[in-house]
Design a protein around this motif. Structure first.
Motif, PDB file in Angstrom:
ATOM      1  N   GLU A   5      34.999 -27.152 -19.001  1.00 19.72           N
ATOM      2  CA  GLU A   5      36.439 -27.843 -18.320  1.00 19.72           C
ATOM      3  C   GLU A   5      36.399 -28.047 -16.648  1.00 19.72           C
ATOM      4  O   GLU A   5      37.329 -28.613 -16.228  1.00 19.72           O
ATOM      5  CB  GLU A   5      38.061 -27.313 -18.330  1.00 19.72           C
ATOM      6  N   ALA A  57      34.093 -38.080 -20.779  1.00 18.20           N
ATOM      7  CA  ALA A  57      35.319 -38.088 -21.464  1.00 18.20           C
ATOM      8  C   ALA A  57      35.456 -37.764 -23.340  1.00 18.20           C
ATOM      9  O   ALA A  57      36.247 -36.769 -23.516  1.00 18.20           O
ATOM     10  CB  ALA A  57      35.999 -39.369 -21.203  1.00 18.20           C
ATOM     11  N   GLU A  58      34.359 -37.893 -23.870  1.00 23.51           N
ATOM     12  CA  GLU A  58      34.496 -38.373 -25.150  1.00 23.51           C
ATOM     13  C   GLU A  58      33.897 -37.311 -25.708  1.00 23.51           C
ATOM     14  O   GLU A  58      34.489 -36.033 -26.315  1.00 23.51           O
ATOM     15  CB  GLU A  58      33.455 -39.411 -25.832  1.00 23.51           C
ATOM     16  N   ARG A 102      34.076 -33.725 -23.643  1.00 24.18           N
ATOM     17  CA  ARG A 102      35.393 -33.207 -23.171  1.00 24.18           C
ATOM     18  C   ARG A 102      36.063 -33.149 -24.346  1.00 24.18           C
ATOM     19  O   ARG A 102      36.675 -32.010 -24.405  1.00 24.18           O
ATOM     20  CB  ARG A 102      36.036 -33.464 -21.852  1.00 24.18           C
ATOM     21  N   ALA A 103      36.767 -34.504 -24.909  1.00 22.01           N
ATOM     22  CA  ALA A 103      37.699 -34.519 -26.343  1.00 22.01           C
ATOM     23  C   ALA A 103      37.235 -33.581 -27.417  1.00 22.01           C
ATOM     24  O   ALA A 103      38.223 -32.684 -27.404  1.00 22.01           O
ATOM     25  CB  ALA A 103      37.955 -35.825 -26.403  1.00 22.01           C
ATOM     26  N   ALA A 161      48.168 -33.370 -28.737  1.00 28.20           N
ATOM     27  CA  ALA A 161      47.149 -33.693 -27.068  1.00 28.20           C
ATOM     28  C   ALA A 161      46.281 -33.829 -27.381  1.00 28.20           C
ATOM     29  O   ALA A 161      45.313 -34.811 -27.290  1.00 28.20           O
ATOM     30  CB  ALA A 161      48.227 -33.043 -25.865  1.00 28.20           C
ATOM     31  N   VAL A 162      45.814 -32.908 -27.546  1.00 30.92           N
ATOM     32  CA  VAL A 162      44.260 -32.154 -28.335  1.00 30.92           C
ATOM     33  C   VAL A 162      43.851 -32.914 -29.293  1.00 30.92           C
ATOM     34  O   VAL A 162      42.734 -34.132 -28.593  1.00 30.92           O
ATOM     35  CB  VAL A 162      43.607 -30.897 -28.332  1.00 30.92           C
ATOM     36  N   GLU A 170      44.197 -37.017 -28.307  1.00 33.58           N
ATOM     37  CA  GLU A 170      43.436 -37.049 -26.919  1.00 33.58           C
ATOM     38  C   GLU A 170      41.334 -37.323 -27.593  1.00 33.58           C
ATOM     39  O   GLU A 170      40.712 -38.020 -27.966  1.00 33.58           O
ATOM     40  CB  GLU A 170      42.733 -36.181 -26.224  1.00 33.58           C
ATOM     41  N   GLN A 225      41.596 -41.026 -29.742  1.00 35.38           N
ATOM     42  CA  GLN A 225      40.717 -42.208 -28.346  1.00 35.38           C
ATOM     43  C   GLN A 225      39.598 -41.811 -29.040  1.00 35.38           C
ATOM     44  O   GLN A 225      39.753 -43.025 -28.554  1.00 35.38           O
ATOM     45  CB  GLN A 225      41.575 -41.555 -27.622  1.00 35.38           C
ATOM     46  N   HIS A 226      38.630 -40.833 -29.106  1.00 37.67           N
ATOM     47  CA  HIS A 226      37.306 -41.424 -28.680  1.00 37.67           C
ATOM     48  C   HIS A 226      36.800 -41.205 -30.136  1.00 37.67           C
ATOM     49  O   HIS A 226      34.800 -42.000 -30.073  1.00 37.67           O
ATOM     50  CB  HIS A 226      36.788 -40.406 -27.575  1.00 37.67           C
TER      51      HIS A 226
END
Length: 150
Positions: free
Chosen positions: A80, A87-88, A90-91, A109-110, A113, A116-117
């Protein structure tokens, strides 16, 4: 430097071969459709959380073989705060931590996210990868399997 030998309690593969083979099959199925480097990053991070020395060592070696840099492997415990992950990734790492630390729950939220990836199939594979890594960690920590043991 003197190292401490930690005696292994049992060889799980020998003691429960059908269960061991089933977890191997689950592991192979969970990896399908996911980037091999991402697989290793997730497995290392889950193993760090669960303090599974055997799995950290094993997956760090596999990550190196897959072309992962030493710098990214070393910074994984602080992903982090690192700028080295996409970003992928990290998700995926956030989801892996949430699934591993289940009493805290997987927040909307997690999950959003990660969604989204990864498409739904990839997301299912990623979740399967995380619970499989957790199964390996629990098996190896409980039986005290450490790097260098059979």
């Amino acid at each position: 430097m003197t190292t401490v030998q930690i005696p292994q309690r049992m060889n799980f593969a020998t003691a429960a071969p059908k269960v061991f083979r089933a977890v191997l099959a689950l592991d192979a199925a969970a990896r399908q459709g996911l980037d091999p480097v991402l697989v290793e990053l997730v497995q290392i991070r889950v193993s760090q959380i669960n303090r599974c020395a055997y799995c950290i060592d094993y997956h760090a070696g596999d990550a190196r073989k897959a072309g992962e840099s030493e710098e990214r492997i070393l910074q994984l415990s602080a992903w982090e705060e690192s700028s080295l992950y996409t970003a992928e990734e990290r998700a995926a790492l956030a989801l892996a931590e949430s699934v591993t630390l289940l009493p805290q729950g997987v927040s909307d939220a997690v999950y959003a996210e990660a969604a989204q990836h990864f498409d739904e199939q990839q997301l299912a594979q990623l979740i399967a990868l995380v619970f499989t890594a957790n199964a390996w960690n629990r098996m190896n920590v409980t039986t005290r399997k450490t790097p260098g043991t059979a």
